[in-house]
Design a protein around this motif. Sequence first.
Motif, PDB file in Angstrom:
ATOM      1  N   PRO A 176       0.833  -1.210   0.000  1.00  0.00           N
ATOM      2  CA  PRO A 176       0.000   0.000   0.000  1.00  0.00           C
ATOM      3  C   PRO A 176       0.863   1.255   0.000  1.00  0.00           C
ATOM      4  CG  PRO A 176       0.029  -0.997   2.182  1.00  0.00           C
ATOM      5  CD  PRO A 176       0.753  -1.952   1.273  1.00  0.00           C
ATOM      6  N   THR A 177       0.349   2.321  -0.593  1.00  0.00           N
ATOM      7  CA  THR A 177       1.024   3.612  -0.524  1.00  0.00           C
ATOM      8  C   THR A 177       0.661   4.359   0.754  1.00  0.00           C
ATOM      9  OG1 THR A 177      -0.763   4.579  -1.856  1.00  0.00           O
ATOM     10  CG2 THR A 177       1.199   3.850  -3.018  1.00  0.00           C
ATOM     11  N   ALA A 178      -0.451   3.980   1.366  1.00  0.00           N
ATOM     12  CA  ALA A 178      -0.869   4.554   2.651  1.00  0.00           C
ATOM     13  C   ALA A 178      -1.883   3.607   3.267  1.00  0.00           C
ATOM     14  CB  ALA A 178      -1.475   5.939   2.469  1.00  0.00           C
ATOM     15  N   GLY A 179      -2.085   3.764   4.571  1.00  0.00           N
ATOM     16  CA  GLY A 179      -3.003   2.885   5.279  1.00  0.00           C
ATOM     17  C   GLY A 179      -2.334   1.585   5.678  1.00  0.00           C
ATOM     18  N   ARG A 180      -3.108   0.683   6.223  1.00  0.00           N
ATOM     19  CA  ARG A 180      -2.519  -0.564   6.685  1.00  0.00           C
ATOM     20  C   ARG A 180      -3.544  -1.698   6.696  1.00  0.00           C
ATOM     21  NH1 ARG A 180      -1.575   0.232  13.206  1.00  0.00           N
ATOM     22  NH2 ARG A 180      -3.731   0.830  13.763  1.00  0.00           N
ATOM     23  N   VAL A 181      -2.988  -2.917   6.693  1.00  0.00           N
ATOM     24  CA  VAL A 181      -3.767  -4.145   6.824  1.00  0.00           C
ATOM     25  C   VAL A 181      -3.374  -4.791   8.144  1.00  0.00           C
ATOM     26  CG1 VAL A 181      -4.249  -6.416   5.847  1.00  0.00           C
ATOM     27  CG2 VAL A 181      -3.839  -4.473   4.323  1.00  0.00           C
ATOM     28  N   LEU A 182      -4.357  -5.049   8.992  1.00  0.00           N
ATOM     29  CA  LEU A 182      -4.115  -5.649  10.294  1.00  0.00           C
ATOM     30  C   LEU A 182      -4.663  -7.072  10.325  1.00  0.00           C
ATOM     31  CD1 LEU A 182      -5.254  -2.688  12.597  1.00  0.00           C
ATOM     32  CD2 LEU A 182      -2.928  -3.211  11.832  1.00  0.00           C
ATOM     33  N   LEU A 183      -3.834  -7.993  10.788  1.00  0.00           N
ATOM     34  CA  LEU A 183      -4.265  -9.370  11.027  1.00  0.00           C
ATOM     35  C   LEU A 183      -4.282  -9.586  12.528  1.00  0.00           C
ATOM     36  CD1 LEU A 183      -2.185 -11.360   8.374  1.00  0.00           C
ATOM     37  CD2 LEU A 183      -4.377 -10.200   8.096  1.00  0.00           C
ATOM     38  N   ALA A 184      -5.482  -9.749  13.082  1.00  0.00           N
ATOM     39  CA  ALA A 184      -5.637  -9.882  14.535  1.00  0.00           C
ATOM     40  C   ALA A 184      -4.917  -8.758  15.267  1.00  0.00           C
ATOM     41  CB  ALA A 184      -5.139 -11.247  15.005  1.00  0.00           C
ATOM     42  N   GLY A 185      -4.990  -7.547  14.724  1.00  0.00           N
ATOM     43  CA  GLY A 185      -4.419  -6.373  15.359  1.00  0.00           C
ATOM     44  C   GLY A 185      -2.962  -6.099  15.044  1.00  0.00           C
ATOM     45  N   THR A 186      -2.303  -7.000  14.315  1.00  0.00           N
ATOM     46  CA  THR A 186      -0.889  -6.822  13.972  1.00  0.00           C
ATOM     47  C   THR A 186      -0.762  -6.342  12.530  1.00  0.00           C
ATOM     48  OG1 THR A 186      -0.189  -8.580  15.485  1.00  0.00           O
ATOM     49  CG2 THR A 186       1.356  -7.959  13.755  1.00  0.00           C
ATOM     50  N   ASP A 187       0.011  -5.280  12.344  1.00  0.00           N
ATOM     51  CA  ASP A 187       0.223  -4.743  11.003  1.00  0.00           C
ATOM     52  C   ASP A 187       0.936  -5.791  10.155  1.00  0.00           C
ATOM     53  OD1 ASP A 187       1.056  -3.292   8.708  1.00  0.00           O
ATOM     54  OD2 ASP A 187       1.084  -1.435   9.869  1.00  0.00           O
ATOM     55  N   LEU A 188       0.373  -6.056   8.981  1.00  0.00           N
ATOM     56  CA  LEU A 188       0.942  -7.051   8.080  1.00  0.00           C
ATOM     57  C   LEU A 188       2.401  -6.750   7.761  1.00  0.00           C
ATOM     58  CD1 LEU A 188       0.166  -9.556   6.334  1.00  0.00           C
ATOM     59  CD2 LEU A 188      -0.416  -7.953   4.502  1.00  0.00           C
ATOM     60  N   ARG A 189       2.767  -5.468   7.708  1.00  0.00           N
ATOM     61  CA  ARG A 189       4.141  -5.096   7.369  1.00  0.00           C
ATOM     62  C   ARG A 189       5.135  -5.451   8.465  1.00  0.00           C
ATOM     63  NH1 ARG A 189       2.631   1.003   5.796  1.00  0.00           N
ATOM     64  NH2 ARG A 189       1.474   0.647   7.737  1.00  0.00           N
ATOM     65  N   GLU A 190       4.641  -5.739   9.670  1.00  0.00           N
ATOM     66  CA  GLU A 190       5.529  -6.135  10.763  1.00  0.00           C
ATOM     67  C   GLU A 190       5.799  -7.639  10.767  1.00  0.00           C
ATOM     68  OE1 GLU A 190       3.722  -4.757  14.324  1.00  0.00           O
ATOM     69  OE2 GLU A 190       3.828  -2.631  13.773  1.00  0.00           O
ATOM     70  N   MET A 191       5.132  -8.371   9.899  1.00  0.00           N
ATOM     71  CA  MET A 191       5.333  -9.818   9.814  1.00  0.00           C
ATOM     72  C   MET A 191       6.333 -10.144   8.714  1.00  0.00           C
ATOM     73  SD  MET A 191       1.453 -11.355  10.029  1.00  0.00           S
ATOM     74  CE  MET A 191       0.384 -11.037  11.433  1.00  0.00           C
ATOM     75  N   THR A 192       7.073 -11.207   8.891  1.00  0.00           N
ATOM     76  CA  THR A 192       7.905 -11.709   7.807  1.00  0.00           C
ATOM     77  C   THR A 192       7.005 -12.416   6.791  1.00  0.00           C
ATOM     78  OG1 THR A 192       8.277 -13.880   8.802  1.00  0.00           O
ATOM     79  CG2 THR A 192       9.779 -12.086   9.453  1.00  0.00           C
ATOM     80  N   PRO A 193       7.492 -12.570   5.560  1.00  0.00           N
ATOM     81  CA  PRO A 193       6.686 -13.319   4.581  1.00  0.00           C
ATOM     82  C   PRO A 193       6.326 -14.720   5.062  1.00  0.00           C
ATOM     83  CG  PRO A 193       8.417 -12.111   3.464  1.00  0.00           C
ATOM     84  CD  PRO A 193       8.674 -11.949   4.941  1.00  0.00           C
ATOM     85  N   LEU A 194       7.247 -15.377   5.760  1.00  0.00           N
ATOM     86  CA  LEU A 194       6.954 -16.717   6.273  1.00  0.00           C
ATOM     87  C   LEU A 194       5.843 -16.669   7.316  1.00  0.00           C
ATOM     88  CD1 LEU A 194       7.633 -19.715   6.370  1.00  0.00           C
ATOM     89  CD2 LEU A 194       9.364 -19.204   8.106  1.00  0.00           C
ATOM     90  N   GLN A 195       5.884 -15.695   8.196  1.00  0.00           N
ATOM     91  CA  GLN A 195       4.844 -15.578   9.208  1.00  0.00           C
ATOM     92  C   GLN A 195       3.480 -15.331   8.576  1.00  0.00           C
ATOM     93  OE1 GLN A 195       6.643 -12.385  11.473  1.00  0.00           O
ATOM     94  NE2 GLN A 195       7.229 -13.756  13.157  1.00  0.00           N
ATOM     95  N   SER A 196       3.433 -14.419   7.619  1.00  0.00           N
ATOM     96  CA  SER A 196       2.144 -14.122   6.998  1.00  0.00           C
ATOM     97  C   SER A 196       1.646 -15.305   6.178  1.00  0.00           C
ATOM     98  CB  SER A 196       2.230 -12.867   6.127  1.00  0.00           C
ATOM     99  OG  SER A 196       3.148 -13.029   5.075  1.00  0.00           O
ATOM    100  N   ALA A 197       2.565 -16.075   5.584  1.00  0.00           N
ATOM    101  CA  ALA A 197       2.155 -17.248   4.797  1.00  0.00           C
ATOM    102  C   ALA A 197       1.539 -18.335   5.665  1.00  0.00           C
ATOM    103  CB  ALA A 197       3.353 -17.810   4.032  1.00  0.00           C
ATOM    104  N   ARG A 198       1.856 -18.341   6.948  1.00  0.00           N
ATOM    105  CA  ARG A 198       1.231 -19.307   7.852  1.00  0.00           C
ATOM    106  C   ARG A 198      -0.165 -18.874   8.280  1.00  0.00           C
ATOM    107  NH1 ARG A 198       6.270 -21.155  11.853  1.00  0.00           N
ATOM    108  NH2 ARG A 198       7.446 -22.274  10.219  1.00  0.00           N
ATOM    109  N   HIS A 199      -0.485 -17.618   8.022  1.00  0.00           N
ATOM    110  CA  HIS A 199      -1.802 -17.102   8.384  1.00  0.00           C
ATOM    111  C   HIS A 199      -2.721 -16.917   7.178  1.00  0.00           C
ATOM    112  CE1 HIS A 199      -0.737 -16.441  12.550  1.00  0.00           C
ATOM    113  NE2 HIS A 199       0.283 -15.671  12.219  1.00  0.00           N
TER     114      HIS A 199
END
Length: 272
Positions: A54-77
Amino acid sequence: MRIEIEDLHVAYAGRTVVAGAHLVAAEGEITGLVGPNGSGKSTLLRTVYRHLKPTAGRVLLAGTDLREMTPLQSARHVAALPQERGSDFELTVREVVAMGRTPYKRAFAGEDDADRDIVAQALTAVGMAERAGRRFTALSGGERQRVLLARAFAQNPDILVLDEPTNHLDIRHQVDLLALLRAQRRTTLVSLHDLNAAASVCDRLHVLHDGAVVASGPPREVLTPALMAEVFGVRAAVVDHPLTGDPLIAFDHRTPADEAPPAVPLETPTRG
């Protein structure tokens, strides 16, 4: 796992495609994205499965910003079934589905019994167990679609992100797939062109138009004649489905919305 999308802006090919989108996909529910072609549905989904930033805004997974996850972590979710279908896999059906287990394996680690069981269950769920040994490239478009859905199931995600999953499927397999999604009761974010399918399978809908969410809510509240005219440019009546009781949209295929007034006053669409 709950998805929250906050003030999302996404640019693609030098053009802003999603502008300030807000939406929620509640845990265990099927949340649908509907809207005309070019409204931003696929672009929004691509940010959830990290194909676009995204150029602005955010995506939260269970309250955690997707950008704070590693690709491996997000792939498990999050597991995705994008519109761009792989067609050059020189692999068997079973090997393609087994790719869904990659986020859980160390480098060069082989399959274990649990992996084999999960892959077998995923193939059975989509009706492709008998074709497990066939080459992926030898399948029809609908069969490939079901195999890629099985790969997403094998990933054992908390969240499914599906972009037009009924494309290429005949009516029987469309019905089977939608019934399977309902039975899964997994947090699902899905875009659908077929508004009647969306009304049947989704717990909540978000309507996109020109990159913005213009209506949100249960299908019966969102899919009004007024919204059909305003967003899709068609005349329609919304009635109860005679078999299921779901909202059923009957379109006027003879007269565009801007060429004839409606027979009854239109309701004001729900805004979100």
